[in-house]
Design a protein around this motif. Structure first.
Motif, mmCIF file in Angstrom:
data_model
loop_
_atom_site.group_PDB
_atom_site.id
_atom_site.type_symbol
_atom_site.label_atom_id
_atom_site.label_comp_id
_atom_site.label_asym_id
_atom_site.label_seq_id
_atom_site.Cartn_x
_atom_site.Cartn_y
_atom_site.Cartn_z
ATOM 1 N N GLY A 43 -38.786 61.328 -33.526
ATOM 2 C CA GLY A 43 -37.947 62.133 -32.833
ATOM 3 C C GLY A 43 -36.817 62.573 -33.540
ATOM 4 O O GLY A 43 -35.418 62.654 -33.037
ATOM 5 N N PHE A 82 -34.633 57.859 -20.714
ATOM 6 C CA PHE A 82 -34.149 57.170 -21.733
ATOM 7 C C PHE A 82 -34.792 55.788 -21.950
ATOM 8 O O PHE A 82 -34.844 54.839 -20.930
ATOM 9 C CB PHE A 82 -32.806 56.865 -21.567
ATOM 10 N N TYR A 83 -35.408 55.515 -22.950
ATOM 11 C CA TYR A 83 -35.874 54.283 -23.402
ATOM 12 C C TYR A 83 -36.014 54.034 -24.786
ATOM 13 O O TYR A 83 -36.620 55.002 -25.445
ATOM 14 C CB TYR A 83 -37.055 53.781 -22.496
ATOM 15 N N PRO A 84 -35.860 52.901 -25.353
ATOM 16 C CA PRO A 84 -35.834 52.910 -27.015
ATOM 17 C C PRO A 84 -37.195 53.135 -27.525
ATOM 18 O O PRO A 84 -37.243 53.446 -28.670
ATOM 19 C CB PRO A 84 -35.091 51.563 -27.317
ATOM 20 N N LEU A 86 -39.119 55.547 -26.869
ATOM 21 C CA LEU A 86 -39.420 56.908 -26.679
ATOM 22 C C LEU A 86 -38.272 57.558 -27.237
ATOM 23 O O LEU A 86 -37.367 58.014 -26.925
ATOM 24 C CB LEU A 86 -39.336 57.161 -24.878
ATOM 25 N N PRO A 87 -38.689 57.827 -28.665
ATOM 26 C CA PRO A 87 -37.396 58.310 -29.621
ATOM 27 C C PRO A 87 -36.931 59.824 -29.222
ATOM 28 O O PRO A 87 -35.739 60.004 -29.513
ATOM 29 C CB PRO A 87 -38.136 58.518 -30.969
ATOM 30 N N LYS A 88 -37.562 60.701 -28.587
ATOM 31 C CA LYS A 88 -37.229 62.048 -28.169
ATOM 32 C C LYS A 88 -36.395 61.872 -26.644
ATOM 33 O O LYS A 88 -35.624 62.706 -26.385
ATOM 34 C CB LYS A 88 -38.302 62.992 -28.037
ATOM 35 N N ALA A 89 -36.393 60.735 -26.089
ATOM 36 C CA ALA A 89 -36.078 60.480 -24.605
ATOM 37 C C ALA A 89 -36.795 61.081 -23.969
ATOM 38 O O ALA A 89 -36.218 61.729 -22.773
ATOM 39 C CB ALA A 89 -34.578 60.695 -24.968
ATOM 40 N N TYR A 90 -38.165 62.046 -24.138
ATOM 41 C CA TYR A 90 -38.907 62.483 -23.368
ATOM 42 C C TYR A 90 -40.185 62.341 -23.711
ATOM 43 O O TYR A 90 -40.375 62.325 -25.049
ATOM 44 C CB TYR A 90 -38.576 63.881 -22.918
ATOM 45 N N TYR A 143 -42.147 52.813 -34.368
ATOM 46 C CA TYR A 143 -42.681 53.965 -33.724
ATOM 47 C C TYR A 143 -44.078 54.342 -34.380
ATOM 48 O O TYR A 143 -44.569 55.386 -34.003
ATOM 49 C CB TYR A 143 -41.773 55.173 -34.050
ATOM 50 N N ALA B 318 -31.106 64.548 -25.465
ATOM 51 C CA ALA B 318 -31.176 63.373 -24.973
ATOM 52 C C ALA B 318 -31.707 62.301 -26.189
ATOM 53 O O ALA B 318 -31.275 60.972 -26.030
ATOM 54 C CB ALA B 318 -32.163 63.182 -23.877
ATOM 55 N N ARG B 319 -32.059 62.663 -27.175
ATOM 56 C CA ARG B 319 -32.381 61.976 -28.196
ATOM 57 C C ARG B 319 -31.339 61.357 -29.036
ATOM 58 O O ARG B 319 -31.206 60.267 -30.015
ATOM 59 C CB ARG B 319 -33.590 62.814 -29.361
ATOM 60 N N LYS B 324 -31.505 55.786 -33.447
ATOM 61 C CA LYS B 324 -32.304 56.258 -34.846
ATOM 62 C C LYS B 324 -31.329 57.183 -35.877
ATOM 63 O O LYS B 324 -31.730 56.946 -36.974
ATOM 64 C CB LYS B 324 -33.194 57.159 -34.377
ATOM 65 N N TYR B 325 -30.361 57.735 -35.710
ATOM 66 C CA TYR B 325 -29.551 58.562 -36.652
ATOM 67 C C TYR B 325 -28.310 58.618 -36.072
ATOM 68 O O TYR B 325 -28.070 58.542 -34.832
ATOM 69 C CB TYR B 325 -30.446 59.680 -36.943
ATOM 70 N N LEU B 335 -28.236 47.987 -23.688
ATOM 71 C CA LEU B 335 -28.855 49.074 -23.783
ATOM 72 C C LEU B 335 -27.964 50.362 -23.077
ATOM 73 O O LEU B 335 -27.790 51.290 -23.721
ATOM 74 C CB LEU B 335 -30.120 49.305 -23.535
ATOM 75 N N TYR B 339 -26.137 53.766 -24.725
ATOM 76 C CA TYR B 339 -26.615 54.936 -24.602
ATOM 77 C C TYR B 339 -25.119 55.754 -24.135
ATOM 78 O O TYR B 339 -24.729 56.598 -24.635
ATOM 79 C CB TYR B 339 -27.618 55.074 -23.639
ATOM 80 N N ARG C 16 -26.967 59.693 -18.961
ATOM 81 C CA ARG C 16 -26.144 58.790 -19.848
ATOM 82 C C ARG C 16 -24.964 59.248 -20.320
ATOM 83 O O ARG C 16 -24.612 58.986 -21.616
ATOM 84 C CB ARG C 16 -26.964 58.043 -20.807
#
Lengths: 476, 486, 95
Positions: A43, A82-84, A86-90, A143, B318-319, B324-325, B335, B339, C16
Motif C-alpha cells: 500500500g 482500518f486494520y493493520p 490491510l495496508p491500503k485501508a481498503y 504482507y 486512509a493508508r 508502514k511509512y 491501535l 491511528y 480515525r
C-alpha cells in the motif's frame, strides 16, 4: 418446542494463480515475512492495481461450475476499513456488480438430494497476516498474503444440518480442484469458511437473529461449531433471552464459540467503485471459450464410471471425490489395467498408504505406470496377490521399478508346471496320512497340503496352479 | 539574455550546441533558487544530486535525442522520486523516501532530465493557494504578498522565477492550470490517462492527472512527448498519439472555438474577462472562428467535483496511519489511538475537512444523495462537453475568476476557495485536456490566464492553439520584475 | 442539509480523526455550509442517468499471470516509523 437450525455459508477460496490479483508478486505460500511484496502489496503511496487476467478466468470458471449467472459488465469496488492487515485501508472487492450471481448446486446427502442456492460469487484480494510478538509486545504485519486472489462464495441460508454443510464444502472443494482454480487446502487457509447460523421454531417462516462464526479451519471444527452454536442459541431462546447479532470466534481447544470484540462502526464500509480499475466486459466469445474449457466435473465423471465400467457406487464416489485420485485411476486404466482391478487397488492399498502417511492424493509419490505394471504382473500370474501387496508397500514411496524390485528380491511366481508337479508329487509322498484324511472327507487336510507345496516352492508359486495340481492328483 | 529567461526548448538547444553544459544549467537554476528562497518554491532542493547527475550527462549519451536533454526541472512533491524525500507537503509523510520512481519521473530520467528538487504544494494537493503546505506557503514571484495559486504553486512559482525550466505537477481540479495562470506561465492538464499516474500519490484517482508547467506551449508539448503514453502499471493509462512537438504548426485557420457564456458571467473580474476575450480576438485574427454559446451544466461542476474528489480522497488517504511509512504519533497504547493520533496530528485542517466531507458523502444513508448524484452530474457534464465538441474544436474560458489573491485572503473561507475553481473542475470531471496560458496582466501587474479546453485526446489541437497564440504574443516570455532579480 | 454534531463525530470516528473540542464547532459549521452549497445538485434532474465512475470507457485492462521479482524487503521497510528487519510493527492488534 422443536427448533430448526438455519445456516448460510460465506466461503473464501484462494485462487491457484501464479501471481497476486493486482501485482506480479508470487502467491507462493510461506516465505520469509514481507519478501513476496512490492509497493502495491504494501500500500505504498502512488502504487496502483492492475488486474491479473487469470483471476477473472478462474472466477468465471468457478461461477459456471456452480451454475451461476455471469455478470457481463462488472467492476471492482473499494471496501473501506482500518486494520493493520490491510495496508491500503481498503480492500478491493466487488459489492455492486459481483462477477457471478444466482447459482445453485445439488448435493446427495444420506437424507436425500439437497438443493443449495448460491447468492453470489465475487473476486477480492486477501489481507496480510498479523502475528503478535509477546517479547516486543507489538503485532508484526506480514504482507506476503496481501493481494492473493480470493473468490468469496455466498450461499442463501439453505442449510439445515452440519452434514449438509460438510457435503456442500466437499462438493465445492472437489469442483474447484477439478477446475484447477484452487487447491482448497484448509490447513493452509486456501479454503476458509464463515458460518452464519440462526435458529427458529420448526415450521416458522421467519429467520431468527444470526451470528457469524469465524476461524473454522477443518470440517470437524465446522461440525462441532455448528452443534455448539445451535445449542447455545436454543438455550438462550428457551431461557427467554435474545440472540445478539455478532461475530463469534470458534476456539478449537475450548470447543466453544466466543463473541469477538465488536469492531467500532465496522458496518459502514463506504463501498464505492474503484477508480483505479476500469470495468470489465465479458464477451459471449470469452464466455463460450471458458465453457468449452470446463473439464468433466465429478458428477459427470461418476456417471461415466458407472456406465462404462460398471463400478460399485461407493468406489465411484471415492474415486471421483478428488480430481487427483480420479486422474490417477484413469491413467492406470489407460495403461491397460482392468478398471475393476485398478479400482480395488486404489480403494484398498493406495488410499491406505496415503492415509498411513497423512498424504493428500495430490501428493501421491506412486505413478500410475507403476501401479498398472503391478496389476499386470498379478494378472499374468507372475506375482501372487500377497506378494504384490508387499511389492506395492516397498515401492510406494520411491516409485521404484517394479520389475527390477521383483527380480532383485526373487519374488516372481513359479509358474513352471513341471516344478509345481514335482513339488506336489514329493509332498503327497511325504504326507500319506494327510492324503488319506483328505480322501476320507477331511477338507482341512487339503489346506495343509497346499501349505506344504508352497513351502517347498518358497511361497513363490501361484496358488491356483498349486490347487489345480493337487486336485488333479488327489481327486483321481 | 539570462539563461533563466530561456524556454526549456531553447535551453535544450543551447546545451545541445554546447553553449552551456548541463552542469552550468543546473548551477544557473540553483543560483536563481538561491536568490529566491523567500518564494519557498522547493520543499527539497537536491542541488548536489542534480550537479552529479548533470556531470554524468554526455553529448550523445542515452536520451540525448530528447530536446530537453540536460534541462534542469522540478517535480511536484506528490510525485514519487526514488530515494528523494516525497512529502505531499504533509507532516504525516515525515521523511518518506519512496523505494521507486513514478512512471513520469522514470521516463524523464531516461530522456536526460535533471531534477533540481521537489516542489512545494498544497498539502496532498488540496488547496488553491499553496498555503496549506506543512512546509509553509509559497509566494507569487510577481508579488510576494500574494499566493502563487495551487496546488502546484511551487512548480508555477519556480518556473516563473527562472529556477527551473519546466516542472511536472498534478491537476485534479485545476492544480496545474490555476497556479500557471497566477504565475504567468503555461500549464497543461492532458487528457485523463495520457500520463501514467503510477507513483503520483493519489488525491482523487478518477480526476488526478500528471502534466507539465513551463514557459510555453511548445515546452509543454516537449515534456508530454517524454512522459505520456501507456504504462502497464496504470490500468487507466492510454496509448498516446505522439509526438506532439513536431506537429505544432500554429495553424488555427478554420478552427471553431466556443466561449461558454457561463464562464463569462457574474463573479468574473472585469480585467480577467477583457484579457481572455482579447485572447479570443487574437486567435480570430489568425483565422479561428470564435463564438459564444451556452453550457448550463457547467454550474454543477464545483459541487460534483468536491463530492467526488473528497470521497476518493477519504479512501486514498486512509493508508496514512503511522504503520508502514511516514510519521507516527508517539506514546500510543493501542491501535485505534495510534491511528487517530497520527492522523489527527499529521494532517492539516484542509485535508481533514476534505476527508470528513468525503467520508460523509460515502457513508450509509448519504451515498445516493451525494456521491451517486455527483457521479450522475459528472455523466451529464461529460455529455454537455460531448455536445459542445460537436460544434466546436476547442473551448476558451478564463482559468480563474480573479488574479492572484493576497496570502491569507481565501484560507478563512473554504467554500469561497472551492468556488474559485469553477472554470477548471469541469474539465477534470470530463477527463478533457485543458491548458492555461498567460494572456495579459491586470492593473496591478498580475498575470492573467486563459484556458483552452479540447475534446478527449484533443491534446494536440489545444497545444497548437496555445502555440498559435504564443506566436502572436509575448506574455509567456515576461519575467517578474525584469528577470529573476526580485 | 443540517449537519448534527453526532454526524461530525460519526464520520470523524470512521476516518480515525479526532478533532479537539475547540475545532469541532467550526468544522461542523464549515461542513454544513459546504454541504448546503452542494445541495444545488438536488435541482439537477438525473432520472435515468447512469452514474459515471470512469470517464474513459476502457475495458478489460489486465495483465498476464507471470511472476516478476518482488521488491527488496529492506527497501519496503526502510520508511517504517518503527524500524524492524522483517515486518511492520503496530500496537497489539490480534488476540
Amino acid at each position: 418446542m422443536t427448533w430448526e437450525t438455519v445456516i448460510g455459508l460465506e466461503t473464501h477460496v484462494e485462487l491457484a494463480t501464479k501471481t497476486k490479483i493486482f501485482c506480479s508478486c508470487t502467491t507462493q505460500f510461506g516465505g520469509e515475512p514481507n519478501t513476496h511484496c512490492c509497493p502495491v502489496c504494501t500500500g505504498m503511496p502512488g502504487a496502483l492495481p492492475v488486474l491479473n487476467e487469470k483471476v477473472l478466468e478462474f472466477a468465471v470458471k468457478a461461477g459456471l461450475a456452480l451454475n451461476c449467472q455471469i455478470t457481463r459488465r462488472c467492476r471492482f469496488d473499494r471496501k473501506n476499513y482500518f486494520y493493520p492487515d490491510l495496508p491500503k485501508a481498503y480492500q478491493i472487492s466487488q459489492l455492486y456488480l459481483p462477477i457471478c450471481r444466482d447459482g445453485a448446486v445439488s448435493l446427495s446427502t444420506p437424507a436425500g438430494e439437497k438443493h443449495i442456492r448460491i447468492h453470489e460469487l465475487h473476486m477480492e484480494e486477501d489481507a496480510g497476516k498479523l502475528v503478535h510478538d509477546p517479547w516486543l509486545d507489538q503485532t508484526r504485519a506480514d504482507y506476503n498474503r496481501c493481494g492473493v486472489p480470493l473468490i468469496e462464495i455466498v450461499t442463501e441460508p439453505d442449510f439445515r444440518t452440519a452434514d449438509e454443510v460438510v457435503a456442500y464444502l466437499e462438493h465445492l472443494r472437489s469442483t474447484l480442484q477439478y477446475l484447477g482454480v484452487s487447491d482448497c487446502k484448509m490447513q493452509e487457509g486456501s479454503l476458509r469458511c464463515d458460518v452464519n447460523l440462526s435458529v427458529r421454531p420448526a415450521g416458522s417462516a421467519q429467520l431468527g437473529t444470526r451470528t457469524e462464526m469465524k476461524n473454522l479451519s477443518s470440517f470437524k471444527a465446522i461440525t462441532r461449531a455448528i452443534a455448539y452454536e445451535a445449542r447455545r442459541q436454543i438455550e438462550l431462546l428457551e431461557e427467554g433471552k435474545p440472540v445478539v447479532q455478532q461475530t463469534r470466534r470458534w476456539d478449537e481447544n475450548k470447543d466453544a464459540t466466543f463473541a469477538m470484540r465488536s469492531k467500532e462502526n465496522a458496518q459502514d464500509y463506504r463501498y464505492f467503485p474503484d477508480p483505479d480499475l476500469p470495468q470489465l466486459f465479458l464477451s459471449e466469445a470469452y464466455l463460450e471459450r471458458l465453457r468449452r474449457e470446463q473439464p468433466e466435473l465429478s458428477p459427470a465423471k461418476a456417471a461415466r464410471y458407472r456406465r462404462d465400467w460398471d463400478l460399485p457406487p461407493y468406489d465411484v464416489q471415492m474415486l471421483t471425490s478428488q480430481k487427483a485420485l480420479a486422474d490417477f485411476f484413469e491413467q492406470t486404466v489407460a495403461l491397460g489395467a482392468p478398471p475393476k482391478q485398478a479400482s480395488n487397488w486404489i480403494m484398498g492399498q493406495v488410499l491406505g498408504a496415503l492415509s498411513a502417511r497423512g498424504l493428500d492424493s495430490r501428493d501421491m509419490p506412486l505413478t500410475p505406470r507403476t501401479l498398472a505394471r503391478l496389476i499386470q504382473l498379478v494378472q499374468s500370474g507372475r506375482l501372487n496377490r500377497n506378494t504384490a501387496v508387499k511389492v506395492f508397500d516397498a515401492v510406494f514411496d520411491s516409485d521404484a521399478d517394479v520389475d527390477a524390485y521383483v527380480k532383485e528380491h526373487g519374488l516372481e511366481q513359479v509358474c513352471d508346471a513341471e516344478l509345481v508337479e514335482d513339488a506336489v508329487a514329493q509332498v503327497l509322498a511325504d504326507h500319506p496320512k494327510s492324503v488319506a484324511d483328505y480322501r476320507s472327507g477331511k477338507e482341512k487336510a487339503f489346506g495343509f497340503l497346499v501349505g506344504q507345496v508352497m513351502r517347498r516352492l518358497k511361497g513363490q508359486a501361484s496358488p491356483p496352479a498349486v490347487h489345480a495340481a493337487l486336485h488333479s492328483r488327489l481327486d483321481k | 539574455m539570462e539563461w533563466s529567461a530561456y524556454t526549456a526548448l531553447e535551453l535544450g538547444t543551447a546545451i545541445k550546441e554546447g553553449a552551456l553544459s548541463p552542469a552550468q544549467a543546473v548551477q544557473a537554476g540553483l543560483d536563481a533558487a538561491g536568490r529566491h528562497t523567500h518564494l519557498n518554491s522547493f520543499i527539497t532542493l537536491a542541488g548536489t544530486r542534480a550537479l552529479e547527475r548533470a556531470q554524468q550527462l554526455r553529448p550523445g549519451g542515452a536520451g540525448a535525442e530528447s530536446p530537453l536533454y540536460g534541462v534542469p526541472m522540478g517535480v511536484k512533491d506528490n510525485i514519487c522520486t526514488k530515494g528523494i524525500k516525497t512529502t505531499c507537503a504533509s507532516m504525516i509523510l515525515g521523511d518518506f523516501a519512496p523505494p521507486y520512481d513514478a512512471a513520469a519521473v522514470e521516463r524523464l530520467n531516461q530522456a536526460g532530465a535533471v531534477c533540481l528538487g521537489k516542489l512545494n504544494m498544497d498539502e496532498f494537493a488540496m488547496g488553491s493557494t499553496t498555503e496549506t503546505s506543512y512546509y509553509g506557503p509559497v509566494r507569487n514571484p510577481w508579488d510576494p504578498g500574494r499566493v502563487p495559486g495551487g496546488s502546484s504553486g511551487g512548480a508555477a512559482a519556480a518556473v516563473a522565477a527562472g529556477e527551473i525550466w519546466y516542472a511536472i505537477g498534478s491537476d485534479t481540479g485545476g492544480s496545474i492550470r490555476q497556479p500557471a495562470a497566477f504565475c504567468g506561465v503555461t500549464g497543461m492538464k492532458p487528457t485523463y490517462g495520457a500520463v501514467s499516474r503510477y507513483g503520483l500519490i493519489a488525491y482523487a484517482s478518477s480526476l488526478d492527472q500528471v502534466g507539465p508547467i513551463a514557459r510555453s506551449a511548445a515546452d509543454c508539448a516537449a515534456v508530454l512527448d517524454v512522459i505520456a503514453g501507456r504504462d502497464r502499471r496504470d490500468s487507466t493509462s492510454l496509448e498516446y498519439a505522439g509526438p506532439l512537438l513536431p506537429r505544432l504548426t500554429g495553424e488555427v485557420r478554420g478552427m471553431r472555438i466556443g466561449l461558454p457564456g457561463q464562464c463569462f458571467g457574474d463573479g468574473l473580474n472585469k480585467e480577467v474577462r477583457a484579457a481572455v476575450l482579447a485572447a479570443a480576438e487574437i486567435l480570430k485574427s489568425r483565422g479561428a472562428r470564435v463564438e459564444e454559446f451556452s453550457m448550463p451544466m457547467l454550474d454543477y461542476g464545483v459541487p460534483a467535483y468536491y463530492i467526488i474528489a473528497c470521497a476518493e480522497a477519504s479512501s486514498n488517504l486512509a493508508r496514512f496511519d503511522g504503520v508502514k511509512y511516514g510519521w507516527r504519533a508517539e506514546g500510543c497504547q493501542d491501535l485505534t489511538e495510534l491511528y487517530t493520533k497520527t492522523r489527527t496530528q499529521g494532517f492539516g485542517p484542509e485535508v481533514k475537512r476534505r476527508i470528513l466531507l468525503g467520508t460523509f458523502v460515502l457513508s450509509a444513508g448519504y451515498y445516493d444523495a451525494y456521491y451517486k448524484k455527483a457521479l450522475q452530474a459528472k455523466a451529464l457534464i461529460k455529455s454537455a462537453f460531448d455536445l459542445a465538441f460537436q460544434t466546436y474544436d476547442l473551448l476558451l474560458t478564463p482559468v480563474t475568476p480573479t488574479t492572484a489573491p493576497k496570502l491569507g485572503e481565501t484560507l478563512s473561507d473554504p467554500l469561497q476557495m472551492y468556488l474559485s475553481d469553477v472554470y477548471t473542475v469541469p474539465v477534470n470531471l470530463a477527463g478533457l485536456p485543458g491548458l492555461s496560458m498567460p494572456c495579459g496582466f491586470d492593473s496591478r501587474g498580475l498575470p492573467i490566464g486563459a484556458q483552452l479546453i479540447g475534446p478527449l485526446l484533443g491534446d494536440l489541437p489545444v497545444l497548437n492553439a496555445a502555440h498559435a497564440f504564443q506566436l502572436e504574443t509575448d506574455y509567456h516570455r515576461r519575467m517578474p520584475k525584469g528577470g529573476d532579480a526580485l | 442539509m443540517k449537519i448534527a454534531q453526532e454526524i461530525v463525530d460519526y464520520v470523524s470516528a470512521l476516518s480515525r480523526l479526532s478533532l479537539p473540542e475547540g475545532e469541532k464547532a467550526a468544522m461542523q459549521r464549515e461542513l454544513e455550509k459546504i454541504l448546503q452549497y452542494m445541495d444545488v445538485l438536488e435541482g439537477l434532474d438525473t432520472a435515468g442517468v447512469e452514474p459515471m465512475s470512469h470517464v474513459i470507457p476502457l475495458e478489460n485492462i489486465m495483465r498476464e499471470d507471470r511472476v516478476m521479482p518482488s521488491q527488496d524487503r529492506g527497501e519496503l521497510l526502510a520508511g517504517a516509523p518503527v524500524p524492524d528487519q522483517e515486518a511492520f510493527l503496530t500496537p497489539k492488534s490480534v488476540e
